[in-house]
Design a protein around this motif. Structure first.
Motif, PDB file in Angstrom:
ATOM      1  N   VAL A  91       3.774 -26.746  25.258  1.00 22.99           N
ATOM      2  CA  VAL A  91       5.123 -26.390  25.687  1.00 22.99           C
ATOM      3  C   VAL A  91       6.172 -27.114  24.843  1.00 22.99           C
ATOM      4  CG1 VAL A  91       6.698 -26.250  27.653  1.00 22.99           C
ATOM      5  CG2 VAL A  91       4.216 -26.125  28.037  1.00 22.99           C
ATOM      6  N   SER A  92       7.106 -26.354  24.262  1.00 21.59           N
ATOM      7  CA  SER A  92       8.226 -26.937  23.521  1.00 21.59           C
ATOM      8  C   SER A  92       9.412 -27.051  24.467  1.00 21.59           C
ATOM      9  CB  SER A  92       8.554 -26.062  22.305  1.00 21.59           C
ATOM     10  OG  SER A  92       8.925 -24.768  22.726  1.00 21.59           O
TER      11      SER A  92
ATOM     12  N   TYR B 289       9.675 -30.093  21.367  1.00 20.39           N
ATOM     13  CA  TYR B 289       8.845 -31.247  21.011  1.00 20.39           C
ATOM     14  C   TYR B 289       9.693 -32.441  20.586  1.00 20.39           C
ATOM     15  CZ  TYR B 289       5.555 -27.363  19.950  1.00 20.39           C
ATOM     16  OH  TYR B 289       4.776 -26.232  19.973  1.00 20.39           O
TER      17      TYR B 289
ATOM     18  N   VAL C 127      13.922 -36.798  26.378  1.00 15.46           N
ATOM     19  CA  VAL C 127      13.737 -36.217  27.711  1.00 15.46           C
ATOM     20  C   VAL C 127      15.062 -35.632  28.197  1.00 15.46           C
ATOM     21  CG1 VAL C 127      13.238 -36.761  30.134  1.00 15.46           C
ATOM     22  CG2 VAL C 127      11.764 -37.661  28.308  1.00 15.46           C
TER      23      VAL C 127
ATOM     24  N   GLY D 221      15.652 -32.339  26.966  1.00 20.45           N
ATOM     25  CA  GLY D 221      14.723 -31.298  27.434  1.00 20.45           C
ATOM     26  C   GLY D 221      13.342 -31.323  26.808  1.00 20.45           C
TER      27      GLY D 221
ATOM     28  N   ARG E 209       9.591 -31.555  26.095  1.00 14.38           N
ATOM     29  CA  ARG E 209       8.476 -31.430  27.045  1.00 14.38           C
ATOM     30  C   ARG E 209       7.186 -32.044  26.509  1.00 14.38           C
ATOM     31  NH1 ARG E 209       8.993 -26.982  30.461  1.00 14.38           N
ATOM     32  NH2 ARG E 209       6.975 -27.680  31.268  1.00 14.38           N
ATOM     33  N   THR E 210       7.063 -32.122  25.161  1.00 17.22           N
ATOM     34  CA  THR E 210       5.803 -32.608  24.584  1.00 17.22           C
ATOM     35  C   THR E 210       6.071 -33.583  23.442  1.00 17.22           C
ATOM     36  OG1 THR E 210       4.714 -30.494  25.095  1.00 17.22           O
ATOM     37  CG2 THR E 210       3.629 -31.897  23.467  1.00 17.22           C
TER      38      THR E 210
ATOM     39  N   MET F  86       6.138 -36.511  29.773  1.00 14.92           N
ATOM     40  CA  MET F  86       5.887 -35.616  28.644  1.00 14.92           C
ATOM     41  C   MET F  86       4.389 -35.356  28.455  1.00 14.92           C
ATOM     42  SD  MET F  86       8.593 -37.188  25.887  1.00 14.92           S
ATOM     43  CE  MET F  86       8.434 -35.893  24.658  1.00 14.92           C
ATOM     44  N   ASP F  87       4.056 -34.102  28.087  1.00 16.57           N
ATOM     45  CA  ASP F  87       2.714 -33.809  27.592  1.00 16.57           C
ATOM     46  C   ASP F  87       2.556 -34.467  26.221  1.00 16.57           C
ATOM     47  OD1 ASP F  87       2.407 -32.180  29.812  1.00 16.57           O
ATOM     48  OD2 ASP F  87       2.652 -30.293  28.705  1.00 16.57           O
TER      49      ASP F  87
ATOM     50  N   VAL G 144       0.681 -34.801  33.611  1.00 14.79           N
ATOM     51  CA  VAL G 144       0.971 -34.221  32.294  1.00 14.79           C
ATOM     52  C   VAL G 144      -0.338 -33.812  31.608  1.00 14.79           C
ATOM     53  CG1 VAL G 144       2.993 -35.710  32.095  1.00 14.79           C
ATOM     54  CG2 VAL G 144       0.878 -36.336  30.900  1.00 14.79           C
TER      55      VAL G 144
END
Lengths: 344, 344
Positions: A12-13, A15, A66, A69, A71-72, A100-101, A125
């Motif tokens: 998921v972006s 990044y 973060v 936005g 996510r990874t 975050m992933d 995550v």
């Protein structure tokens, strides 16, 4: 699981691109690939020191990322051997703690880092080990398949095979053709959202994995298969040969960097001579496609001035009778024209 | 874990050799290797049907084998792809229930068969997945190493590279030399009690694994490295090339079977021409050892009569200027003499 239904888990972006503390620019290929091919997906880069390589986007902290936005956290580095330096662990754990992933293209699995799987579970995550995400594999057969295949090969590793493949795919598509990029490395898989990191499969299945990756298809379809390593690199040639046989290419594009002083990471090892390198690749490729041809050269000329670059490309083109270009400096058009002309 | 301290877990003999229901004689190579090289370790063979291949020793049931002291059921089969047929599961479970360990050289792990790990725990027996037992690996470097190395290569797979290597090691030892056998396949590892099944390592580490397996040593030491596959086999050439680079052999012994109609399992694929096969192997080997030489031929002549065999061997020897023998029919002496003569 059928070949067609397989896809790696979605990463998921947006990044945050993590560069650790690497000072070798070539190792940043994973981050650079995102910046070049999917720039809209990166909110910034995270570097551990001021001397760390930059990929030319804004430095942001985990907290700021973060807030934007992200996510990874993508480990933007592909080093030789594929081990995650132990002192990067804290940053990875911080990112996880911020929800975050993590996505990594290293051989060493994220799940093998002490405490990381537990922390990931605690924070809900996902850990993406891109190199280890592939379908059940079979051994290769070498049976001829329909469709047209182009494989990028090289005098060495890390000199532009992925870039050249992506540029070719885009160029062929812009010329109105049905062209697919087939990713065989962790960066390519991250960019394409599918593919197999060939250097991470069990050795017996190298060519079988490529046969799976680029199956028989419509004769009007072009598969641009990303090459890996070099037949002349003492560490990685097995991967390169298995990939070459599995790809059964109709056309080879030879990639090279002008002025590279020696094989990557091996100061005692000179680069192979170009004619010998071409002949070795063609000879090996004939094992699964006797009609294989050299389609042209994709040359990284960034170390020389423009006049020298043009002169060297012209000399190569004259010597071997095929187009030669630097896709970054002069565009991919000569190779696209050569390929579409050759096919007619 | 240092290179020197690594050893696979001991596989306790005597063995019961399990042949499943295979009808292809070549697939029985694991059982046959034990019968030829470690006959004292086998109490008998177990075949599921009357048509199953025999390796020429007594058929015994699991109960009888246990009564004769058998401690391990060895899956005596190495099939293409390395999958354990599902209908062999019952026999494996029976053996476990009778207190026997299980040893397998398949890619598919014994621990991945439903119910088998639980049953093994319940009965306190050990599951040996020979192919997956190896040290932590590094990528290769191609740096020159001291010592003398001989690698067996071939026109195809399954035509006597392990046999030739073991015969050479024994022959050199009998000639008073310090010679070691370096196992690179599951049968060789079972025979030698150490080694690495190269086709089961992650592709990036093929040559690095061979560099580990045959480290720098005394110049008087001979390492006889077992080859795998063939540069001309579309499924396995990547393994063969990585092994060739990692071995950095001083001498190649070319293995071949007279009269083989086509590449193994590939009826549409002719065998490579001998001169081309030799040249491809020498050219590739020069990448890590420019001084590599062809030392001779080890030819399986079992499909022709003795006079024809002698004539063919003499013709090969004349054509390429090196010794040629069938180690089963005529002994390994010509190759031993050739190697020790060449070294002086």
């Amino acid at each position: 699981m059928t070949a067609m239904s397989y896809r790696p888990a979605d990463i998921v972006s947006p990044y945050l691109l993590f560069l650790g503390d690497i000072e070798d620019s070539v190792s940043a290929k994973m981050a650079r690939a995102v910046v070049i091919w999917r720039p809209e997906k990166a909110v910034g880069q995270l570097r551990m020191t001021e001397r760390t390589v930059s990929v030319g986007i804004e430095d942001v902290s985990i907290e700021d990322a973060v807030a934007r936005g992200a996510r990874t956290l993508v480990i933007g580095v592909a080093n030789s051997g594929g081990k995650l330096p132990a002192h990067w662990r804290d940053v990875i754990c911080q990112a996880i703690s911020h929800g975050m992933d993590i996505a990594s293209g290293m051989h060493q699995r994220l799940t093998a880092i002490e405490g990381v799987p537990e922390l990931a579970r605690e924070h809900g995550v996902t850990l993406h080990d891109i190199r280890h995400n592939h379908p059940p594999l079979e051994v290769g057969t070498g049976e001829p398949r329909s469709g047209t295949r182009v494989l990028t090969v090289g005098t060495d590793c890390s000199l532009g095979k992925m870039f050249s493949s992506l540029a070719l795919q885009r160029g062929l598509e812009q010329a109105g053709l049905n062209a697919h990029f087939r990713a065989t490395g962790q960066c390519g898989v991250l960019i394409a959202g599918e593919g197999v990191a060939i250097d991470a499969v069990i050795a017996d299945f190298i060519s079988g994995a490529v046969e799976w990756l680029s199956p028989a298809c419509d004769d009007q379809q072009w598969d641009i298969i990303e090459g890996q390593g070099s037949l002349f690199h003492p560490a990685y040639a097995g991967v390169s040969l298995g990939l070459l046989h599995g790809a059964q290419p109709d056309y080879l594009v030879m990639c090279h960097e002008l002025g590279r002083p020696h094989m990557r990471h091996l100061p005692n090892r000179p680069m192979p001579e170009m004619a010998a390198c071409i002949e070795a690749n063609l000879a090996a490729a004939r094992v699964t496609n006797p009609a294989v041809q050299l389609a042209g050269f994709s040359i990284n000329t960034s170390q020389v001035d423009e006049a020298t670059a043009r002169r060297e490309l012209e000399a190569l083109s004259q010597r071997f009778g095929v187009p030669a270009t630097d896709p970054v400096r002069f565009g991919i058009a000569p190779l696209v024209a050569g390929l579409t002309g050759a096919k007619q």
